[in-house]
Design a protein around this motif. Structure first.
Motif, short mmCIF file in Angstrom:
data_model
loop_
_atom_site.label_atom_id
_atom_site.label_comp_id
_atom_site.label_asym_id
_atom_site.label_seq_id
_atom_site.Cartn_x
_atom_site.Cartn_y
_atom_site.Cartn_z
N ASP A 265 0.83 -1.20 0.00
CA ASP A 265 0.00 0.00 0.00
C ASP A 265 0.87 1.26 0.00
OD1 ASP A 265 -2.39 -1.44 0.09
OD2 ASP A 265 -2.37 -1.54 2.29
N GLY A 266 0.42 2.26 -0.75
CA GLY A 266 1.11 3.55 -0.76
C GLY A 266 2.48 3.52 -1.41
N VAL A 267 2.75 2.51 -2.21
CA VAL A 267 4.07 2.33 -2.83
C VAL A 267 3.92 2.31 -4.34
CG1 VAL A 267 6.01 0.71 -3.12
CG2 VAL A 267 5.04 1.11 -0.84
N GLY A 268 4.81 3.01 -5.02
CA GLY A 268 4.82 3.02 -6.47
C GLY A 268 5.87 2.10 -7.04
N HIS A 269 6.51 2.52 -8.12
CA HIS A 269 7.42 1.66 -8.87
C HIS A 269 8.82 1.59 -8.28
CE1 HIS A 269 8.41 -0.64 -12.46
NE2 HIS A 269 9.43 0.16 -12.74
N PHE A 270 9.35 2.71 -7.84
CA PHE A 270 10.78 2.78 -7.53
C PHE A 270 11.19 2.47 -6.09
CE2 PHE A 270 10.16 5.32 -11.36
CZ PHE A 270 11.13 4.78 -12.18
N PRO A 271 10.30 2.58 -5.09
CA PRO A 271 10.74 2.24 -3.73
C PRO A 271 11.24 0.81 -3.56
CG PRO A 271 8.76 3.57 -3.63
CD PRO A 271 8.96 3.21 -5.08
#
Length: 292
Positions: A265-271
């Motif tokens: 949750d709350g995470v996109g591609h790069f983290p």
């Protein structure tokens, strides 16, 4: 139309992931004569003298020339600091100049990108044994991000490639498993969604080659593998949307195979490859569960 707030978040996440200075490897070895046919090795940090699992890392960047292995060296170092031996694999990508009528660098080379990944993985046990005596090549885990996630899944599925494929293995590779990070894992869905500007079709040589080459390249077409597989995906990913991973997992289930899917949750591609992000610790834990 993409939400402007999502675009802003993605830009901030990318800026954080790319803000870390490159980390030099402890050793580099060639698996071929081309300058891109190399593997950088990172020794486990703070580990004892005993053997440790080896993680083979395949970088992303839509298989395009401007994106090489340097951008994942901080992630490779992060994994080394978790006690793994790490092999950061380079491979030939698309041409730097676009084809006539195309915009931007072309994604991948057919068949060279696949030639390289197959050759690198075949050579890896011997190269690692020489470069990193601590590496236990019997505890090998493949991981990769985005386009590299595709290549990791593909590398684990070579034994189920069509019989006339030059990359087919006669038996399953000796792997503990695969952890694919926001992978381009289903080419048909990726093309429907326009992932990375149609990079999947470009990788296969263009739209006219897409359908006939799909069985040789698409992870969703290469199931079941019998290899333990986990996918880690950000729910807020607008680069490779969760629908791509979810379609791959569904294809695996239809083929009688269970693939683990962790949606953050709350995470996109790069983290997923950013050592400063909490998501990176989740990735390391997924790898640990397979490796140790």
């Amino acid at each position: 139309m993409t939400d402007p707030a999502a675009v802003e978040r993605d830009a901030a996440e990318a800026a954080s992931a790319f803000s870390h200075p490159a980390v030099a490897p402890d050793a580099t070895a060639a698996y071929g004569e081309h300058p891109d046919q190399v593997v950088d090795f990172y020794a486990p940090r703070g580990a004892g003298k005993g053997p440790v699992p080896l993680v083979a890392l395949l970088h992303g960047g839509a298989w395009r020339a401007p994106y090489d292995r340097q951008h994942v060296t901080p992630f490779a170092d992060f994994l080394a600091r978790q006690g793994f031996a790490v092999a950061n694999v380079e491979y030939r990508r698309g041409r730097s100049l676009p084809q006539q009528g195309a915009e931007g660098p072309v994604a991948g080379r057919w068949p060279e990108t696949f030639d390289d990944v197959a050759a690198a993985l075949d050579a890896l046990p011997g190269l690692a044994a020489a470069a990193l005596p601590q590496a236990d090549v019997r505890r090998l885990v493949l991981t990769g991000h985005s386009a590299g996630g595709h290549l990791a899944l593909w590398g684990a599925a070579r034994h189920v490639l069509p019989y006339d494929s030059p990359w087919r293995l006669p038996s399953p590779p000796l792997l503990r498993g695969v952890v694919a990070l926001a992978p381009i894992a289903d080419f048909a869905v990726a093309e429907e969604l326009g992932v990375c500007g149609g990079a999947s079709a470009q990788l296969l040589g263009g739209p006219e080659h897409f359908a006939p080459r799909l069985p040789f390249a698409d992870p969703a077409s290469l199931l079941p593998t019998g290899i333990a597989t986990a996918v880690v995906q950000g729910r807020e990913d607008i680069v490779v949307p969760p629908a791509v991973a979810e379609s791959y997992v569904a294809a695996a289930a239809k083929a009688g195979e269970m693939v683990g899917l962790t949606l953050l949750d709350g995470v996109g591609h790069f983290p997923l490859i950013d050592p400063a992000a909490d998501a990176c610790a989740v990735v390391a834990e997924e790898i640990s569960q397979l490796a140790w």
